[in-house]
Design a protein around this motif. Structure first.
Motif, PDB file in Angstrom:
ATOM      1  N   ASN A 132     -11.718  10.958   0.786  1.00  0.00           N
ATOM      2  CA  ASN A 132     -12.939  10.896   1.730  1.00  0.00           C
ATOM      3  C   ASN A 132     -13.301   9.016   2.041  1.00  0.00           C
ATOM      4  O   ASN A 132     -14.102   8.686   1.889  1.00  0.00           O
ATOM      5  CB  ASN A 132     -14.475  11.417   1.265  1.00  0.00           C
ATOM      6  CG  ASN A 132     -15.244  11.255   2.705  1.00  0.00           C
ATOM      7  OD1 ASN A 132     -14.989  11.215   4.011  1.00  0.00           O
ATOM      8  ND2 ASN A 132     -16.683  11.519   2.093  1.00  0.00           N
ATOM      9  N   VAL A 133     -12.302   8.565   1.579  1.00  0.00           N
ATOM     10  CA  VAL A 133     -12.213   7.171   1.714  1.00  0.00           C
ATOM     11  C   VAL A 133     -11.327   6.642   3.859  1.00  0.00           C
ATOM     12  O   VAL A 133     -10.874   7.456   3.869  1.00  0.00           O
ATOM     13  CB  VAL A 133     -11.508   6.380   0.989  1.00  0.00           C
ATOM     14  CG1 VAL A 133     -12.539   6.607  -0.513  1.00  0.00           C
ATOM     15  CG2 VAL A 133      -9.876   6.346   0.583  1.00  0.00           C
ATOM     16  N   ASP A 134     -11.363   4.914   3.591  1.00  0.00           N
ATOM     17  CA  ASP A 134     -10.635   4.386   4.884  1.00  0.00           C
ATOM     18  C   ASP A 134      -9.418   5.082   4.747  1.00  0.00           C
ATOM     19  O   ASP A 134      -8.714   4.738   3.684  1.00  0.00           O
ATOM     20  CB  ASP A 134     -10.728   2.918   4.870  1.00  0.00           C
ATOM     21  CG  ASP A 134     -10.212   2.968   6.402  1.00  0.00           C
ATOM     22  OD1 ASP A 134      -9.225   1.986   6.549  1.00  0.00           O
ATOM     23  OD2 ASP A 134     -11.632   3.020   6.860  1.00  0.00           O
ATOM     24  N   ALA A 135      -8.042   5.301   6.185  1.00  0.00           N
ATOM     25  CA  ALA A 135      -7.445   5.704   6.224  1.00  0.00           C
ATOM     26  C   ALA A 135      -6.211   4.457   5.616  1.00  0.00           C
ATOM     27  O   ALA A 135      -4.948   4.591   5.769  1.00  0.00           O
ATOM     28  CB  ALA A 135      -7.335   6.154   7.263  1.00  0.00           C
ATOM     29  N   SER A 136      -6.574   2.811   5.643  1.00  0.00           N
ATOM     30  CA  SER A 136      -6.119   2.314   5.193  1.00  0.00           C
ATOM     31  C   SER A 136      -5.552   2.358   4.151  1.00  0.00           C
ATOM     32  O   SER A 136      -4.522   1.414   3.195  1.00  0.00           O
ATOM     33  CB  SER A 136      -6.543   0.886   5.421  1.00  0.00           C
ATOM     34  OG  SER A 136      -8.593   0.859   4.507  1.00  0.00           O
ATOM     35  N   TYR A 137      -6.133   3.007   2.634  1.00  0.00           N
ATOM     36  CA  TYR A 137      -6.175   2.831   1.593  1.00  0.00           C
ATOM     37  C   TYR A 137      -5.196   3.703   1.455  1.00  0.00           C
ATOM     38  O   TYR A 137      -4.699   4.023  -0.016  1.00  0.00           O
ATOM     39  CB  TYR A 137      -7.503   3.719   1.117  1.00  0.00           C
ATOM     40  CG  TYR A 137      -8.169   2.455   0.517  1.00  0.00           C
ATOM     41  CD1 TYR A 137      -8.509   0.957  -0.092  1.00  0.00           C
ATOM     42  CD2 TYR A 137      -9.333   2.926   1.289  1.00  0.00           C
ATOM     43  CE1 TYR A 137      -9.006   0.451   0.119  1.00  0.00           C
ATOM     44  CE2 TYR A 137     -10.776   1.578   1.147  1.00  0.00           C
ATOM     45  CZ  TYR A 137     -10.451   0.204   0.317  1.00  0.00           C
ATOM     46  OH  TYR A 137     -11.642  -0.585   0.485  1.00  0.00           O
ATOM     47  N   ASN A 138      -4.514   4.898   2.406  1.00  0.00           N
ATOM     48  CA  ASN A 138      -3.661   5.768   1.653  1.00  0.00           C
ATOM     49  C   ASN A 138      -1.892   5.107   0.912  1.00  0.00           C
ATOM     50  O   ASN A 138      -1.733   5.528  -0.298  1.00  0.00           O
ATOM     51  CB  ASN A 138      -3.062   6.717   3.211  1.00  0.00           C
ATOM     52  CG  ASN A 138      -2.496   8.235   2.476  1.00  0.00           C
ATOM     53  OD1 ASN A 138      -3.231   8.842   2.385  1.00  0.00           O
ATOM     54  ND2 ASN A 138      -1.562   8.319   3.092  1.00  0.00           N
ATOM     55  N   GLU A 139      -1.675   4.268   1.826  1.00  0.00           N
ATOM     56  CA  GLU A 139      -0.067   3.983   1.068  1.00  0.00           C
ATOM     57  C   GLU A 139      -0.969   3.299  -0.152  1.00  0.00           C
ATOM     58  O   GLU A 139       0.378   3.202  -1.331  1.00  0.00           O
ATOM     59  CB  GLU A 139       0.493   2.656   2.096  1.00  0.00           C
ATOM     60  CG  GLU A 139       0.865   2.985   3.540  1.00  0.00           C
ATOM     61  CD  GLU A 139       1.958   4.126   3.249  1.00  0.00           C
ATOM     62  OE1 GLU A 139       3.199   3.923   2.245  1.00  0.00           O
ATOM     63  OE2 GLU A 139       2.219   5.405   4.085  1.00  0.00           O
ATOM     64  N   THR A 140      -1.423   2.067  -0.482  1.00  0.00           N
ATOM     65  CA  THR A 140      -2.126   2.324  -1.947  1.00  0.00           C
ATOM     66  C   THR A 140      -2.596   3.454  -2.119  1.00  0.00           C
ATOM     67  O   THR A 140      -2.075   3.268  -4.433  1.00  0.00           O
ATOM     68  CB  THR A 140      -3.433   1.270  -2.039  1.00  0.00           C
ATOM     69  OG1 THR A 140      -2.555   0.538  -0.970  1.00  0.00           O
ATOM     70  CG2 THR A 140      -3.384   0.816  -3.611  1.00  0.00           C
ATOM     71  N   LEU A 141      -3.086   4.198  -2.273  1.00  0.00           N
ATOM     72  CA  LEU A 141      -2.830   5.261  -2.714  1.00  0.00           C
ATOM     73  C   LEU A 141      -2.107   6.412  -2.985  1.00  0.00           C
ATOM     74  O   LEU A 141      -2.178   6.709  -4.813  1.00  0.00           O
ATOM     75  CB  LEU A 141      -4.343   6.140  -2.516  1.00  0.00           C
ATOM     76  CG  LEU A 141      -5.041   5.724  -2.172  1.00  0.00           C
ATOM     77  CD1 LEU A 141      -6.284   6.971  -1.669  1.00  0.00           C
ATOM     78  CD2 LEU A 141      -6.228   6.189  -3.773  1.00  0.00           C
ATOM     79  N   ILE A 142      -0.872   5.994  -2.704  1.00  0.00           N
ATOM     80  CA  ILE A 142       0.518   6.864  -3.135  1.00  0.00           C
ATOM     81  C   ILE A 142       0.954   6.402  -4.177  1.00  0.00           C
ATOM     82  O   ILE A 142       1.179   7.078  -4.997  1.00  0.00           O
ATOM     83  CB  ILE A 142       1.409   7.390  -1.744  1.00  0.00           C
ATOM     84  CG1 ILE A 142       0.540   7.937  -0.834  1.00  0.00           C
ATOM     85  CG2 ILE A 142       3.062   7.395  -2.023  1.00  0.00           C
ATOM     86  CD1 ILE A 142       1.343   8.148   0.903  1.00  0.00           C
TER      87      ILE A 142
END
Length: 452
Positions: A132-142
């Motif tokens: 439930n966070v901003d989509a811009s974090y997705n690559e970093t989270l991976i």
């Protein structure tokens, strides 16, 4: 601290060599944990300053998700703890070597393939939506999850050294490993705040791989020194010992899943019913109030292998004496929790500054929870040491089945506090069952499932 507690512990644990061993381990563990508490308290504001309230909440949530995987050891480490303690009590080091070797080989066989599979699965998950966070974090989270997974695989195998050391009733030494890792992590994070921009990747590398290196180096030193007699070897692998460890370990496995669901899924549940900011509020309050339980648990920790030895030797007089004294000690811990709760509005600004505001209701809710779970921990650690955990493996299914739906149900009406209310209700049920069980065991009136 050691000088102040020594007279108290001498009164609590007087007489036998077993009691003296427990006393030394408690004093050593309290000294080390005192250092650890200071380091953990310093880590929170340092990490908040390095990241932000939102990024810190994301970090806590992601790291807790990865920890869910710890149940894949199917309770092998805890099964080893009891079986190895029994072998040591009987001075059967040949069996001890077989138990240790078999455990390492089984864990490697589980976690290496698991880690490889998950590394391919991680990019397929939409992590920003899940948290439930901003989509811009997705690559970093991976990237962060991949880093945590690699370190996790190594740590699950190497952490066996802590179990082995504790089985020798050297609990203080086993507690030294995470303390050393935390101190080094603190130093590295301080350097990150000085010389790098905020980065979840850097945080993941620091927090996850430093403990791995500490465990690896400690294992090499100990297995070439004081633990040489049980040093793992391929030739000592005994497939029959898998069943011996697994028969007890599978019960711990069920219990571990429940612990993960209640303790680790809570971060994800809070993020889901509210937002990552409340994950930060919860974790800061949890660490603060949890300090009282942490001290009590340090006293209980060395009693696990001691109760294993006492139960093998049928020393019920010693076990009853210790249980009565620990029950009285709990009253002091109960009072400490409420004093800390009352003082929290004064302590938080001193501790974390004005970076974030912790709602008092959050601290109050966790004070209630910790009063219950601290009592519960007294019963459980003695039951675990004795090894009569069949009832526990059944009762803890309540938490496994009901925590998530109850949290979502209550969370719909009262938000984040619904998640904590679910934890409180489940812990009340646990405490009732386990208090009855330990008293039946110590009074030698336990029958059927109460003594299995």
């Amino acid at each position: 601290m050691r000088n102040l507690l020594s007279p108290f512990l001498s009164k609590l644990l007087s007489g036998s060599q077993r009691s003296n061993n427990v006393k030394r381990n408690i004093l050593g563990s309290l000294f080390l944990k005192g250092i650890s508490i200071v380091v953990q308290l310093l880590l929170v504001p340092l990490t908040l300053n390095y990241l932000s309230t939102e990024l810190y909440g994301i970090w806590l949530t992601v790291s807790s998700v990865v920890l869910w995987l710890s149940f894949f050891d199917i309770g092998f480490s805890l099964g080893l703890k009891n079986r190895l303690a029994e072998a040591i009590a009987q001075e059967d080091y040949s069996t001890g070597k077989q138990l240790v070797s078999t455990t390492y080989i089984v864990l490697i066989s589980i976690f290496i393939p698991l880690g490889i599979i998950l590394e391919f699965i991680v990019p397929l998950v939409h992590w920003s939506a899940l948290l439930n966070v901003d989509a811009s974090y997705n690559e970093t989270l991976i990237d962060v999850v991949r880093i945590l997974l690699i370190a996790f695989v190594f740590q699950m195998v190497l952490h066996t050294i802590s179990t082995i050391v504790a089985s020798f009733q050297k609990v203080a030494l086993s507690n030294a490993f995470p303390v050393i890792g935390n101190i080094i992590s603190l130093a590295v994070i301080w350097l990150l705040t000085r010389y790098t921009a905020p980065s979840l990747r850097n945080m993941a590398l620091t927090i996850s791989f430093i403990p791995v290196m500490v465990l690896l180096i400690s294992s090499i030193i100990l297995f070439n020194g004081r633990l040489k007699s049980i040093r793992p070897a391929l030739s000592a692998f005994n497939s029959k010992k898998i069943k011996d460890i697994f028969s007890l370990g599978i019960k711990f496995f069920i219990i571990q899943i429940q612990v993960i669901v209640i303790q680790q899924a809570t971060n994800l549940l809070i993020s889901n019913v509210s937002n990552p900011d409340y994950v930060t509020y919860y974790n800061i309050s949890y660490r603060y109030i949890g300090t009282a339980m942490m001290i009590f648990t340090l006293i209980l920790g060395p009693l696990w292998p001691a109760f294993t030895e006492a139960y093998v030797k049928k020393d019920y007089e010693w076990m009853n004496q210790i249980y009565r004294k620990l029950s009285k000690l709990y009253i002091a811990v109960f009072g400490m929790i409420w004093i800390m709760c009352i003082l929290s509005p004064v302590i938080y600004p001193i501790w974390i500054g004005d970076t974030t505001h912790i709602p008092f209701l959050m601290t109050l809710s966790l004070a209630v929870y910790f009063c219950l779970v601290t009592w519960d921990s007294l019963q459980i650690i003695l039951i675990n040491g004795i090894g009569t955990i069949k009832l526990q493996s059944y009762v803890t299914l309540i938490g496994l089945i009901f925590h998530i739906p109850l949290s979502l149900f209550f969370g719909h009406y009262i938000g984040v506090y619904g998640v904590i209310f679910s934890m409180i209700l489940i812990t009340i049920v646990y405490s009732i069952f386990f208090t009855i069980q330990i008293r039946k065991i110590l009074n030698q009136t336990a029958k059927d499932i109460w003594q299995k």
